[in-house]
Design an enzyme around this catalytic site. Sequence first.
Site, PDB file in Angstrom:
ATOM      1  N   ASP A 193       0.871  -1.185   0.000  1.00  0.00           N
ATOM      2  CA  ASP A 193       0.000   0.000   0.000  1.00  0.00           C
ATOM      3  C   ASP A 193       0.906   1.233   0.000  1.00  0.00           C
ATOM      4  O   ASP A 193       2.097   1.136   0.324  1.00  0.00           O
ATOM      5  CB  ASP A 193      -0.906   0.014   1.240  1.00  0.00           C
ATOM      6  CG  ASP A 193      -1.898   1.178   1.221  1.00  0.00           C
ATOM      7  OD1 ASP A 193      -2.290   1.629   0.127  1.00  0.00           O
ATOM      8  OD2 ASP A 193      -2.280   1.654   2.307  1.00  0.00           O
ATOM      9  N   SER A 194       0.314   2.377  -0.338  1.00  0.00           N
ATOM     10  CA  SER A 194       1.086   3.620  -0.239  1.00  0.00           C
ATOM     11  C   SER A 194       1.499   3.847   1.214  1.00  0.00           C
ATOM     12  O   SER A 194       2.521   4.471   1.472  1.00  0.00           O
ATOM     13  CB  SER A 194       0.219   4.796  -0.704  1.00  0.00           C
ATOM     14  OG  SER A 194      -0.922   4.895   0.124  1.00  0.00           O
TER      15      SER A 194
ATOM     16  N   TYR B 240      -1.203   8.441  -2.408  1.00  0.00           N
ATOM     17  CA  TYR B 240      -1.284   8.264  -3.860  1.00  0.00           C
ATOM     18  C   TYR B 240      -2.575   8.874  -4.434  1.00  0.00           C
ATOM     19  O   TYR B 240      -2.664   9.102  -5.636  1.00  0.00           O
ATOM     20  CB  TYR B 240      -1.303   6.770  -4.212  1.00  0.00           C
ATOM     21  CG  TYR B 240       0.040   6.057  -4.216  1.00  0.00           C
ATOM     22  CD1 TYR B 240       1.181   6.642  -3.677  1.00  0.00           C
ATOM     23  CD2 TYR B 240       0.153   4.781  -4.762  1.00  0.00           C
ATOM     24  CE1 TYR B 240       2.398   5.961  -3.679  1.00  0.00           C
ATOM     25  CE2 TYR B 240       1.359   4.098  -4.778  1.00  0.00           C
ATOM     26  CZ  TYR B 240       2.481   4.693  -4.232  1.00  0.00           C
ATOM     27  OH  TYR B 240       3.674   4.013  -4.244  1.00  0.00           O
ATOM     28  N   GLY B 241      -3.571   9.045  -3.564  1.00  0.00           N
ATOM     29  CA  GLY B 241      -4.936   9.319  -4.022  1.00  0.00           C
ATOM     30  C   GLY B 241      -5.130  10.562  -4.859  1.00  0.00           C
ATOM     31  O   GLY B 241      -6.089  10.653  -5.618  1.00  0.00           O
TER      32      GLY B 241
ATOM     33  N   CYS C 271      -4.402  -1.637  -1.877  1.00  0.00           N
ATOM     34  CA  CYS C 271      -4.608  -0.213  -2.120  1.00  0.00           C
ATOM     35  C   CYS C 271      -5.615  -0.099  -3.259  1.00  0.00           C
ATOM     36  O   CYS C 271      -5.367  -0.613  -4.364  1.00  0.00           O
ATOM     37  CB  CYS C 271      -3.267   0.403  -2.522  1.00  0.00           C
ATOM     38  SG  CYS C 271      -3.370   2.131  -3.024  1.00  0.00           S
ATOM     39  N   ASN C 272      -6.735   0.535  -2.986  1.00  0.00           N
ATOM     40  CA  ASN C 272      -7.750   0.679  -4.042  1.00  0.00           C
ATOM     41  C   ASN C 272      -7.246   1.562  -5.173  1.00  0.00           C
ATOM     42  O   ASN C 272      -7.532   1.305  -6.343  1.00  0.00           O
ATOM     43  CB  ASN C 272      -9.024   1.306  -3.456  1.00  0.00           C
ATOM     44  CG  ASN C 272      -9.777   0.342  -2.583  1.00  0.00           C
ATOM     45  OD1 ASN C 272     -10.683  -0.339  -3.032  1.00  0.00           O
ATOM     46  ND2 ASN C 272      -9.412   0.254  -1.315  1.00  0.00           N
ATOM     47  N   THR C 273      -6.498   2.614  -4.815  1.00  0.00           N
ATOM     48  CA  THR C 273      -6.034   3.561  -5.829  1.00  0.00           C
ATOM     49  C   THR C 273      -5.113   2.852  -6.824  1.00  0.00           C
ATOM     50  O   THR C 273      -5.277   2.969  -8.042  1.00  0.00           O
ATOM     51  CB  THR C 273      -5.314   4.743  -5.143  1.00  0.00           C
ATOM     52  OG1 THR C 273      -6.135   5.222  -4.073  1.00  0.00           O
ATOM     53  CG2 THR C 273      -5.032   5.862  -6.110  1.00  0.00           C
TER      54      THR C 273
ATOM     55  N   CYS D 161     -11.048   2.700   0.399  1.00  0.00           N
ATOM     56  CA  CYS D 161      -9.640   3.060   0.592  1.00  0.00           C
ATOM     57  C   CYS D 161      -9.234   2.303   1.832  1.00  0.00           C
ATOM     58  O   CYS D 161      -9.915   2.388   2.875  1.00  0.00           O
ATOM     59  CB  CYS D 161      -9.480   4.564   0.802  1.00  0.00           C
ATOM     60  SG  CYS D 161      -7.835   5.025   1.410  1.00  0.00           S
ATOM     61  N   THR D 162      -8.153   1.550   1.732  1.00  0.00           N
ATOM     62  CA  THR D 162      -7.820   0.644   2.840  1.00  0.00           C
ATOM     63  C   THR D 162      -7.473   1.402   4.123  1.00  0.00           C
ATOM     64  O   THR D 162      -7.612   0.860   5.216  1.00  0.00           O
ATOM     65  CB  THR D 162      -6.668  -0.293   2.438  1.00  0.00           C
ATOM     66  OG1 THR D 162      -5.576   0.502   1.928  1.00  0.00           O
ATOM     67  CG2 THR D 162      -7.116  -1.274   1.371  1.00  0.00           C
ATOM     68  N   HIS D 163      -7.053   2.652   3.976  1.00  0.00           N
ATOM     69  CA  HIS D 163      -6.787   3.448   5.183  1.00  0.00           C
ATOM     70  C   HIS D 163      -8.056   3.589   6.039  1.00  0.00           C
ATOM     71  O   HIS D 163      -7.976   3.661   7.264  1.00  0.00           O
ATOM     72  CB  HIS D 163      -6.316   4.848   4.802  1.00  0.00           C
ATOM     73  CG  HIS D 163      -4.856   4.932   4.447  1.00  0.00           C
ATOM     74  ND1 HIS D 163      -4.349   4.418   3.293  1.00  0.00           N
ATOM     75  CD2 HIS D 163      -3.803   5.477   5.116  1.00  0.00           C
ATOM     76  CE1 HIS D 163      -3.040   4.656   3.245  1.00  0.00           C
ATOM     77  NE2 HIS D 163      -2.683   5.288   4.344  1.00  0.00           N
TER      78      HIS D 163
HETATM   79  N1  DGL Z   1      -4.901   3.070   1.003  1.00  0.00           N
HETATM   80  C1  DGL Z   1      -4.943   3.448  -0.345  1.00  0.00           C
HETATM   81  C2  DGL Z   1      -6.229   3.125  -1.050  1.00  0.00           C
HETATM   82  O1  DGL Z   1      -6.826   2.120  -0.721  1.00  0.00           O
HETATM   83  C3  DGL Z   1      -4.255   4.711  -0.778  1.00  0.00           C
HETATM   84  C4  DGL Z   1      -4.503   5.976  -0.054  1.00  0.00           C
HETATM   85  C5  DGL Z   1      -3.626   7.059  -0.642  1.00  0.00           C
HETATM   86  O2  DGL Z   1      -2.419   6.847  -0.721  1.00  0.00           O
HETATM   87  O3  DGL Z   1      -4.175   8.111  -1.023  1.00  0.00           O
HETATM   88  O4  DGL Z   1      -6.632   3.781  -1.972  1.00  0.00           O
END
Ligand code: DGL
Length: 288
Positions: free
Chosen positions: A7-8, A39-40, A70-72, A206-208
Amino acid sequence: MSLGVFDSGVGGLSVHRALVERLPQADFIYYCDQANAPYGGRPGEEVVDLTRAACERLFGLGASLVVLACNTASAIALRRLQQTWLPGLRRELGRPLNVLGIIVPTIEAATGLPWEHEAERRGEKVEKLDVIGVFSTPGTAASRVYEIEIDKRRQDVAVFSEPCPDLARMIETGASRAELAAEIEGHVAALVRRIGRAPDRAILGCTHYEIIADLFRQALPPQTPLIHQPSAVADSLAAYLDRHPDYRIGTGAGRMFLTSGAAGDASALLQAYWGGPLRFEPVPTAAG
Ligand code: DGL
């Protein structure tokens, strides 16, 4: 050989945790690109390049499969890497390797249908629309992946995305729960306003956000269940490994937590979620 989870930042640990529960014997390397997170809001080409570099590191450290937690990255980079980069890398390294994303299993969980299933477009009137709200980064929302892929499979489901431009950064930097709760309440209210009512179900895309799922739970009405992405991904990966026994993912239950950013202890917010101490080590430089 091991299972790489990328993930980021720290969000992918929510997926990592579900994977470890499902595959306790596997060796895991968790790698996060905190030097370049979040990354978003990045342009797509940058997300592709950063994701490829991260996968390269994980393969260099002995991963045979990399899960983009990471979804992004899954929305923007996965298909490109699978089509244009992985075939050559497989030939070069001469061993089975692959990169898997987390959006396909989430869409399967949301639609109740296997990925291969696409709805026949019969133009029938839909009697009752099931509305799914997706909270995500701006990059994932702009890709419209949830809208497009769910619409292909279920015409009785409508997807409304709510981009949350600052939330991953706030989680990454260990913002207070009060600040996070206020931010989430604003996004839930904005989504409900746009739909005209509460969503029937919600995806934390978003996994966060899974790290603070309890704050989403509090902000959303009780009749809006959350679709749990980490367990959907774990189920899907276990099934994938059953179908592909040639991937070696280790048997020693080894665990590594690596970052491209500043090594050290995870934030208090994250350790509270993790349920104990958690430390990130620097990526070994020999791995590139
Ligand atoms: N956790 C990530 C996701 O699922 C990325 C969040 C990010 O870096 O903006 O998209």
